[in-house]
Write a protein that holds these residues in place. Structure first.
Motif, mmCIF file in Angstrom:
data_model
loop_
_atom_site.group_PDB
_atom_site.id
_atom_site.type_symbol
_atom_site.label_atom_id
_atom_site.label_comp_id
_atom_site.label_asym_id
_atom_site.label_seq_id
_atom_site.Cartn_x
_atom_site.Cartn_y
_atom_site.Cartn_z
ATOM 1 N N UNK A 1 -23.068 77.149 22.720
ATOM 2 C CA UNK A 1 -23.593 75.835 23.067
ATOM 3 C C UNK A 1 -22.423 74.857 23.024
ATOM 4 N N UNK A 2 -22.288 74.014 24.052
ATOM 5 C CA UNK A 2 -21.088 73.178 24.140
ATOM 6 C C UNK A 2 -21.396 71.900 24.915
ATOM 7 N N UNK A 3 -20.391 71.002 24.990
ATOM 8 C CA UNK A 3 -20.477 69.741 25.744
ATOM 9 C C UNK A 3 -21.735 68.957 25.368
ATOM 10 N N UNK A 4 -21.859 68.610 24.094
ATOM 11 C CA UNK A 4 -23.049 67.931 23.590
ATOM 12 C C UNK A 4 -22.905 66.422 23.712
ATOM 13 N N UNK A 5 -23.914 65.801 24.309
ATOM 14 C CA UNK A 5 -24.017 64.345 24.386
ATOM 15 C C UNK A 5 -25.112 63.911 23.430
ATOM 16 N N UNK A 6 -24.719 63.410 22.260
ATOM 17 C CA UNK A 6 -25.705 63.082 21.238
ATOM 18 C C UNK A 6 -26.616 61.944 21.673
ATOM 19 N N UNK A 7 -26.117 61.040 22.502
ATOM 20 C CA UNK A 7 -26.909 59.896 22.906
ATOM 21 C C UNK A 7 -28.188 60.267 23.632
ATOM 22 N N UNK A 8 -28.143 61.350 24.418
ATOM 23 C CA UNK A 8 -29.324 61.784 25.171
ATOM 24 C C UNK A 8 -29.802 63.169 24.747
ATOM 25 N N UNK A 9 -29.153 63.744 23.745
ATOM 26 C CA UNK A 9 -29.574 65.055 23.232
ATOM 27 C C UNK A 9 -29.375 66.185 24.206
ATOM 28 N N UNK A 10 -28.374 66.085 25.080
ATOM 29 C CA UNK A 10 -28.174 67.087 26.116
ATOM 30 C C UNK A 10 -26.876 67.843 25.883
ATOM 31 N N UNK B 1 -26.419 76.768 31.633
ATOM 32 C CA UNK B 1 -27.643 76.001 31.820
ATOM 33 C C UNK B 1 -27.597 74.730 30.987
ATOM 34 N N UNK B 2 -28.196 73.636 31.478
ATOM 35 C CA UNK B 2 -28.402 72.477 30.616
ATOM 36 C C UNK B 2 -29.317 72.843 29.455
ATOM 37 N N UNK B 3 -29.054 72.263 28.298
ATOM 38 C CA UNK B 3 -29.854 72.499 27.099
ATOM 39 C C UNK B 3 -30.291 71.154 26.536
ATOM 40 N N UNK C 1 -32.474 64.932 17.775
ATOM 41 C CA UNK C 1 -31.126 65.213 18.259
ATOM 42 C C UNK C 1 -30.227 65.499 17.058
ATOM 43 N N UNK C 2 -29.548 66.634 17.006
ATOM 44 C CA UNK C 2 -28.610 66.866 15.891
ATOM 45 C C UNK C 2 -27.433 65.897 15.984
ATOM 46 N N UNK C 3 -26.891 65.507 14.821
ATOM 47 C CA UNK C 3 -25.775 64.566 14.849
ATOM 48 C C UNK C 3 -24.453 65.244 15.178
ATOM 49 N N UNK C 4 -24.438 66.571 15.238
ATOM 50 C CA UNK C 4 -23.218 67.292 15.607
ATOM 51 C C UNK C 4 -23.556 68.748 15.870
ATOM 52 N N UNK C 5 -22.827 69.375 16.801
ATOM 53 C CA UNK C 5 -22.912 70.821 16.974
ATOM 54 C C UNK C 5 -21.793 71.535 16.245
ATOM 55 N N UNK C 6 -20.885 70.771 15.622
ATOM 56 C CA UNK C 6 -19.811 71.389 14.852
ATOM 57 C C UNK C 6 -20.324 71.933 13.527
ATOM 58 N N UNK C 7 -21.498 71.476 13.116
ATOM 59 C CA UNK C 7 -22.116 71.929 11.878
ATOM 60 C C UNK C 7 -23.320 72.796 12.252
ATOM 61 N N UNK C 8 -23.164 74.080 12.318
ATOM 62 C CA UNK C 8 -24.308 74.910 12.634
ATOM 63 C C UNK C 8 -23.941 76.245 13.232
ATOM 64 N N UNK C 9 -24.971 76.978 13.635
ATOM 65 C CA UNK C 9 -24.745 78.317 14.165
ATOM 66 C C UNK C 9 -25.976 78.804 14.906
ATOM 67 N N UNK D 1 -28.379 73.187 13.560
ATOM 68 C CA UNK D 1 -27.312 72.258 13.897
ATOM 69 C C UNK D 1 -27.490 70.952 13.126
ATOM 70 N N UNK D 2 -26.377 70.265 12.920
ATOM 71 C CA UNK D 2 -26.409 68.929 12.352
ATOM 72 C C UNK D 2 -26.301 68.909 10.843
#
Length: 632
Positions: A137-146, A165-167, A174-182, A195-196
């Motif tokens: 999972x990559x390219x996360x836009x936290x503002x819109x949760x995409x 695919x878009x996710x 919305x998680x505050x980060x995808x760097x924290x999770x698995x 995540x988050x």
């Protein structure tokens, strides 16, 4: 270029812990932890555990492969049966190590000498599917949760075309980060994620396969009480773990019950930076295909027996056993024949099988692979003659599947008693465990002589959200009525309806039934046929699996002003994907509501800003797509 950062010592864990809510024998796990010898330590060590069902794990081996504690992912790859370590701590590159621990034999500790692969970017996650591809999972836009989700070929580090695919994460979660999770794969293909931070959140990932008609969605399941960066699947449940500087802990998520346990200390007092798992699993089902009455006490009977490797490692010494004497009595079995209906796994039948003295259907010492998935199962046709049968007596037969891996302390043996039905009935609740309650029902056979089997055809299937029962009899002479019996377990039946013989029907009948939605996911039906003298005989038993049922949907008001209400009836807990499109096919709105077993009331409140016109609401659940025209 993809980038990945980690600001906390144990982010990105793929943990599995040795705790289980229910004891079972069809699925067992081996746990591999990249961590440290004690909670809070950062001295790198790998530990391998077994004995997870007992809740008292045994550490089989501790190793040091030379990789650092921080910034290292680990994941088990079911394709080559190796444990992968991804070191992302060296600039903008990823060093990937594929280490062979000999997991199916005597475990040893390999050393990470040089990387097998080097990527010129830092990976986002490390989580292998059944084909050995990494899901990220990559390219996360936290503002819109995409975000986006895609698969990556491990040997090259390149994206697999057509998998991106878009996710969409759900509003309010919305998680505050995808760097924290698995992320973690179950062997049956379901995917869960955490995540988050503050809170960490638990999701199920749906519609991420290229064949799905919708964008991928993250279905929110729960907020986690403390920061958790690791998720894994063991013995039928999810385990989510983390550390917040005041201890090492984990939570258990019951997949069937959709409930989170209280927090517990991480087993053995260990620290984990990342963990992975290997599952050993087996499943079996048996289905009555038919019978032919020979005389007043004898019949030829046919079963199909299904066997599947349900784990993510090759299953050694695999076997299917069926003792026909247990069901039909000593001295009553003859003319036994076995043949493959399907042999994708390339196994060999046991030519000595007679169902009495030799009850093993397969030659001993064989192996059934977990990869590729298309070759992980077989179907065997079992024919035999049963004598001294008693009129209207029920005979219950089961097949037992067994297998194993390992040697010495890491010897893991699994077994599963067959469930009544075809391959779709091996794991009815779809949680990856094939011997939960209700998944070991014997296959019933009832012997009747009032009607020869070739004069009666009885069938049942799901049609228009109901169970449609159909039967045809060539000669109705002497028959008074047909009773429709229904059962939750295939053993204890109750009457649903009685239908009198109607000569103008020419022996053809049908009946539509709606069993209670809050009851079992599978039901059993039979005909109780009564003649003019009051004698009874029974048809074959038809099993209906309601997870295959397209649930009833009602939408209102239509036309809609601002809020559209949906009543959705489903037979199991699941997640629906809903997409609103215009006449040009453009996606305007997207929802991913969680559905509970029974009747669900869902409100879609984003219609107020739409202009007047005609729209199409596409709903995807129960593995089918439904489309409704909605006016505004």
């Amino acid at each position: 270029m993809k980038t990945f950062t980690r600001s906390f010592a144990i982010a990105g864990m793929a943990c599995i812990l040795a705790i289980q809510l229910h004891a079972q024998q069809s699925l067992k796990s081996l746990l591999i932890n990249h961590g440290a010898p004690s909670c809070g330590s950062t001295s790198s060590e790998q530990q391998l555990f077994t004995g997870t069902v007992s809740g008292n794990p045994l550490m089989l081996q501790s190793c040091n492969n030379g990789l650092p504690f921080y910034n290292v992912f680990t994941a088990y790859n079911p394709k080559d049966k190796k444990i992968y370590f991804a070191d992302i701590g060296s600039g903008n590159t990823t060093r990937m190590f594929a280490l062979d621990y000999n997991l199916s034999g005597v475990i040893n500790c390999p050393a990470a000498v040089i990387p097998d692969y080097i990527y010129n970017y830092r990976i986002d996650q490390l989580c292998f599917d059944a084909n050995g591809d990494n899901l990220a999972v990559y390219n996360y836009n936290q503002g819109i949760g995409l975000a986006h989700v895609k698969r990556i070929e491990v040997a090259t580090g390149l994206d697999i075309p057509g998998t991106d695919k878009p996710l969409q994460f759900p509003a309010g979660h919305f998680p505050n980060s995808l760097s924290w999770g698995d992320i973690v794969f179950m062997p049956n293909g379901r995917v869960f994620m955490t995540f988050g931070n503050s809170p960490s959140q638990l999701y199920e990932l749906i519609n991420f396969n290229a064949a799905s008609p919708f964008d991928a969605s993250a279905v929110f399941l729960a907020d986690l009480p403390r920061p958790c960066y690791s998720i894994g699947y063991v013995d039928g449940n999810l385990i989510i773990a983390g550390s917040d500087g005041s201890g090492c802990y984990y939570y258990t998520w019951d997949i069937n019950g959709n409930s989170l346990s209280a927090g517990n200390n991480f087993p053995g007092g260990k620290t984990t930076a990342d963990m992975t798992h290997m599952n050993v699993g087996v499943g079996a089902a048996q289905e009555l295909q038919g019978s032919n009455i020979i005389n007043s006490t004898t019949a030829d009977i046919i079963y199909y027996v299904y066997l599947k490797n349900k784990g993510n490692i090759d299953l050694a010494n695999v076997q299917l056993a069926n003792n026909l004497t247990n069901a039909f009595g000593a001295g009553n079995i003859s003319n036994v024949q076995i043949n493959f209906v399907s042999n994708a796994a390339g196994l060999t039948l046991n030519p000595g099988y007679d169902g009495v003295n030799d009850t093993l259907l397969l030659q001993p010492g064989q192996l059934i692979n977990n990869y590729p998935v298309a070759g992980d199962s077989v179907i065997i046709e079992l024919k035999f003659r049963a004598s001294n049968l008693i009129q209207n007596h029920f005979y219950y037969s089961s097949a037992t599947a067994t297998g194993q891996i390992g040697s010495g302390a890491n010897f893991l043996a699994v077994r599963d008693s067959s469930n009544n039905g075809n391959a779709g009935y091996i794991d009815v609740d779809y949680n990856g465990v094939s011997d939960d309650l209700g998944e070991g029902i014997p296959t019933p056979y009832v012997y009747s002589t009032l009607l020869a089997s070739n004069t009666l055809k009885f069938d049942g299937r799901i049609v228009n959200n109901s169970v449609s029962l159909n039967w045809q009899i060539e000669n109705e002479t002497g028959i008074d009525n047909y009773g429709i019996d229904r059962s939750e377990d295939g053993i204890h039946f109750g009457s649903v309806m009685t239908i009198l013989v109607a000569q103008n029907n020419q022996g053809k009948y049908n009946y539509s039934d709606n069993p209670p939605v809050e009851k079992s996911q599978q039901w059993f039906y039979r005909l109780n046929i009564t003649d003019t003298k009051g004698n009874h005989t029974y048809s074959n038993i038809k099993t209906i699996l309601f997870t295959q049922r397209t649930g009833a949907i009602t939408i209102y008001p239509n036309p809609v002003i601002s809020v559209l209400t949906l009543q959705v009836e489903t037979r199991r807990t699941q997640v629906a994907a809903m997409v609103l499109t215009d006449n040009a096919g453009r996606q305007l709105r997207h929802w991913s509501p969680a559905l509970s077993k029974g009747l669900n009331n869902i409100q879609l409140d984003q219609f107020g800003t739409l202009t007047s016109g005609v729209y199409f609401l596409e709903i995807y659940f129960d593995q089918q797509k439904r489309t409704f025209k909605v006016s505004k």
